[in-house]
Design a protein around this motif. Sequence first.
Motif, PDB file in Angstrom:
ATOM      1  N   SER A   2       0.993  -1.445   0.207  1.00 32.25           N
ATOM      2  CA  SER A   2       0.059  -0.132   0.117  1.00 32.25           C
ATOM      3  C   SER A   2       0.945   1.149   0.057  1.00 32.25           C
ATOM      4  O   SER A   2       1.154   1.706   1.149  1.00 32.25           O
ATOM      5  CB  SER A   2      -0.842   0.009   1.151  1.00 32.25           C
ATOM      6  OG  SER A   2      -1.840  -1.066   1.285  1.00 32.25           O
ATOM      7  N   ASN A  23       0.935   3.520  11.531  1.00 35.53           N
ATOM      8  CA  ASN A  23      -0.117   2.378  10.965  1.00 35.53           C
ATOM      9  C   ASN A  23       0.733   1.553   9.727  1.00 35.53           C
ATOM     10  O   ASN A  23       0.167   1.618   8.361  1.00 35.53           O
ATOM     11  CB  ASN A  23      -1.311   2.965  10.577  1.00 35.53           C
ATOM     12  CG  ASN A  23      -2.173   3.354  11.693  1.00 35.53           C
ATOM     13  OD1 ASN A  23      -2.945   2.644  12.309  1.00 35.53           O
ATOM     14  ND2 ASN A  23      -1.744   4.732  12.062  1.00 35.53           N
ATOM     15  N   ARG A  24       1.751   1.023   9.765  1.00 34.79           N
ATOM     16  CA  ARG A  24       2.438   0.289   8.917  1.00 34.79           C
ATOM     17  C   ARG A  24       1.736  -1.023   8.190  1.00 34.79           C
ATOM     18  O   ARG A  24       1.960  -1.342   6.992  1.00 34.79           O
ATOM     19  CB  ARG A  24       3.748  -0.317   9.366  1.00 34.79           C
ATOM     20  CG  ARG A  24       4.915   0.589   9.844  1.00 34.79           C
ATOM     21  CD  ARG A  24       5.337   1.394   8.617  1.00 34.79           C
ATOM     22  NE  ARG A  24       6.303   0.306   7.972  1.00 34.79           N
ATOM     23  CZ  ARG A  24       6.977   0.772   6.963  1.00 34.79           C
ATOM     24  NH1 ARG A  24       6.735   1.657   6.098  1.00 34.79           N
ATOM     25  NH2 ARG A  24       8.045  -0.231   6.396  1.00 34.79           N
ATOM     26  N   ASP A  25       0.794  -1.457   8.832  1.00 36.02           N
ATOM     27  CA  ASP A  25      -0.436  -2.403   8.384  1.00 36.02           C
ATOM     28  C   ASP A  25      -0.751  -1.988   7.304  1.00 36.02           C
ATOM     29  O   ASP A  25      -1.228  -2.982   6.320  1.00 36.02           O
ATOM     30  CB  ASP A  25      -1.032  -3.077   9.465  1.00 36.02           C
ATOM     31  CG  ASP A  25      -1.754  -2.171  10.270  1.00 36.02           C
ATOM     32  OD1 ASP A  25      -1.536  -0.816  10.387  1.00 36.02           O
ATOM     33  OD2 ASP A  25      -3.270  -2.239  10.501  1.00 36.02           O
ATOM     34  N   ILE A  26      -1.189  -0.569   7.150  1.00 42.20           N
ATOM     35  CA  ILE A  26      -2.143   0.143   6.243  1.00 42.20           C
ATOM     36  C   ILE A  26      -0.994   0.525   5.145  1.00 42.20           C
ATOM     37  O   ILE A  26      -1.128   0.340   3.941  1.00 42.20           O
ATOM     38  CB  ILE A  26      -2.993   0.881   6.701  1.00 42.20           C
ATOM     39  CG1 ILE A  26      -3.912   0.150   7.569  1.00 42.20           C
ATOM     40  CG2 ILE A  26      -3.784   1.459   5.517  1.00 42.20           C
ATOM     41  CD1 ILE A  26      -4.870   1.254   8.274  1.00 42.20           C
ATOM     42  N   SER A  28       2.307   0.627   3.931  1.00 37.77           N
ATOM     43  CA  SER A  28       3.652   0.057   3.869  1.00 37.77           C
ATOM     44  C   SER A  28       4.990   0.639   3.331  1.00 37.77           C
ATOM     45  O   SER A  28       6.192   0.383   3.613  1.00 37.77           O
ATOM     46  CB  SER A  28       3.434  -1.475   2.952  1.00 37.77           C
ATOM     47  OG  SER A  28       3.156  -0.915   1.615  1.00 37.77           O
ATOM     48  N   THR A  51       8.932   6.832  15.175  1.00 36.45           N
ATOM     49  CA  THR A  51       8.451   5.490  14.841  1.00 36.45           C
ATOM     50  C   THR A  51       9.336   4.422  14.387  1.00 36.45           C
ATOM     51  O   THR A  51       9.161   3.376  14.229  1.00 36.45           O
ATOM     52  CB  THR A  51       7.440   5.578  13.891  1.00 36.45           C
ATOM     53  OG1 THR A  51       7.974   6.201  12.441  1.00 36.45           O
ATOM     54  CG2 THR A  51       6.370   6.797  14.087  1.00 36.45           C
ATOM     55  N   ALA A 357      -6.500   5.554   4.304  1.00 35.93           N
ATOM     56  CA  ALA A 357      -6.378   4.249   4.947  1.00 35.93           C
ATOM     57  C   ALA A 357      -7.528   3.712   4.187  1.00 35.93           C
ATOM     58  O   ALA A 357      -7.335   2.430   3.692  1.00 35.93           O
ATOM     59  CB  ALA A 357      -6.377   4.311   6.271  1.00 35.93           C
ATOM     60  N   GLN A 361      -7.294   0.487   1.347  1.00 35.00           N
ATOM     61  CA  GLN A 361      -7.836  -0.741   1.967  1.00 35.00           C
ATOM     62  C   GLN A 361      -9.197  -1.113   1.114  1.00 35.00           C
ATOM     63  O   GLN A 361      -9.667  -2.229   1.031  1.00 35.00           O
ATOM     64  CB  GLN A 361      -8.186  -0.959   3.236  1.00 35.00           C
ATOM     65  CG  GLN A 361      -6.938  -0.600   4.400  1.00 35.00           C
ATOM     66  CD  GLN A 361      -7.652  -0.554   5.658  1.00 35.00           C
ATOM     67  OE1 GLN A 361      -7.462  -1.543   6.602  1.00 35.00           O
ATOM     68  NE2 GLN A 361      -8.033   0.673   6.147  1.00 35.00           N
ATOM     69  N   HIS A 387      -7.753   6.615  16.686  1.00 36.09           N
ATOM     70  CA  HIS A 387      -6.419   7.228  16.185  1.00 36.09           C
ATOM     71  C   HIS A 387      -6.310   8.620  16.719  1.00 36.09           C
ATOM     72  O   HIS A 387      -5.497   9.573  16.004  1.00 36.09           O
ATOM     73  CB  HIS A 387      -6.296   7.325  14.609  1.00 36.09           C
ATOM     74  CG  HIS A 387      -6.300   5.801  13.933  1.00 36.09           C
ATOM     75  ND1 HIS A 387      -5.355   5.159  14.142  1.00 36.09           N
ATOM     76  CD2 HIS A 387      -7.354   4.982  13.516  1.00 36.09           C
ATOM     77  CE1 HIS A 387      -5.404   3.973  13.570  1.00 36.09           C
ATOM     78  NE2 HIS A 387      -6.503   3.705  13.203  1.00 36.09           N
TER      79      HIS A 387
END
Length: 402
Positions: A2, A23-26, A28, A51, A357, A361, A387
């Motif tokens: 992403s 929010n590295r899961d979203i 990248s 971070t 985000a 997604q 958040h």
Amino acid sequence: MSKVLVIGAGGVGSVAVHKMAMNRDIFSDIHLASRTVSKCDAIAASVKERTGVTISTYALDADDVEATTALIRQIGPKLVVNLALPYQDLAIMDACLAAGVHYMDTANYEPRDEAHFEYSWQWAYQDKFREAGLMALLGSGFDPGVTSVFATWLKKHHFERIDTLDILDCNGGDHGQHFATNFNPEINIREVTAPARHWENGEWVTTPALSYKQTFDFEAVGPKNMYLMYHEELESLAKFFPEIKRIRFWMTFGDAYLKHLEVLQNVGMTRIDPVIYNGVEIIPLQFLKAVLPEPASLGPTTKGKTNIGDIATGLGKDGTEKTLYVYNICDHEDAYAETGNQAVSYTTGVPAMIGAALVLQGIWSGAGVFNIEQLDPDPFMDMLNKHGLPWQVKELDGPLGF
């Protein structure tokens, strides 16, 4: 992957990039570009320190469509998040179309030579984005942005019909300066000095700037004078909530701010037409911006809270007339501790991250140009709570007066 490209390295861009890195899961792979690459580098250093995430930085003149297109193609992001000046919206939209990527911003287009902002220029891109199979998400800040989502959420869950809607924007912070603006001085002063407009009974009602005020007691801030203004979300709310009889926007200003602004207007420093000085053409308001404190520099000294929300009156889903107030309170010092920026930047930068985000997604999707009111408010409202911008709702005795 992403991958996202953020254009703009002011306070809002700084907050958005910090929150993306959290929010590295979203997000990248994060890239940041601005005319002044040193500002990007300073943000990147802060992000790395806070971070551990490394972001890539670039020098970019976003007025240059070819250069912007080339950078987008070089990076290959899924989404471009425009946090630059509203003058640059159309150029960045053109570059996104040329490069085949989704687009998002927080403020609608405004010509440089006229203090007038409206969505018509960006709505005209509807067919281009639809035919390209791309999404352009407009206004994912706080106002516009969160305030529009608040209205959409109220209509979805609490009202059969909204009759009146008032947006209240209070900054109760104190930065210790004689005169400074909490976001881009040029845009701030153009907004404040423009004639006020509100939507009533199917038409726009125009009144002189700062000519109507009332006092409101804001939770966590106290009583403040707030003034009727025009703000861009009124246009999209009037379009997507045609049943609302009256929509207004109010913003608080202190007496010292207004006195300084009056003097600056009287001596011509808020003019946006060019004048000749020592044989060089300058815009007085742009020169004023250069001598005022940089909004991003106000974070360390700003204390107090913001309180921004919507008051809606209408027919509730239970069949009774009601007035509901949904709002967020944000603390300047907490925002600075988390991201190195004060709450005015934070309250816009966090919703920018959330909108990005949801697009990345695929939770918000579609081909064409979309205002935030057209999309499901629930995932956005959930992310606000998670958040840093928690909201609350309370019932009032009746609608806002005047």
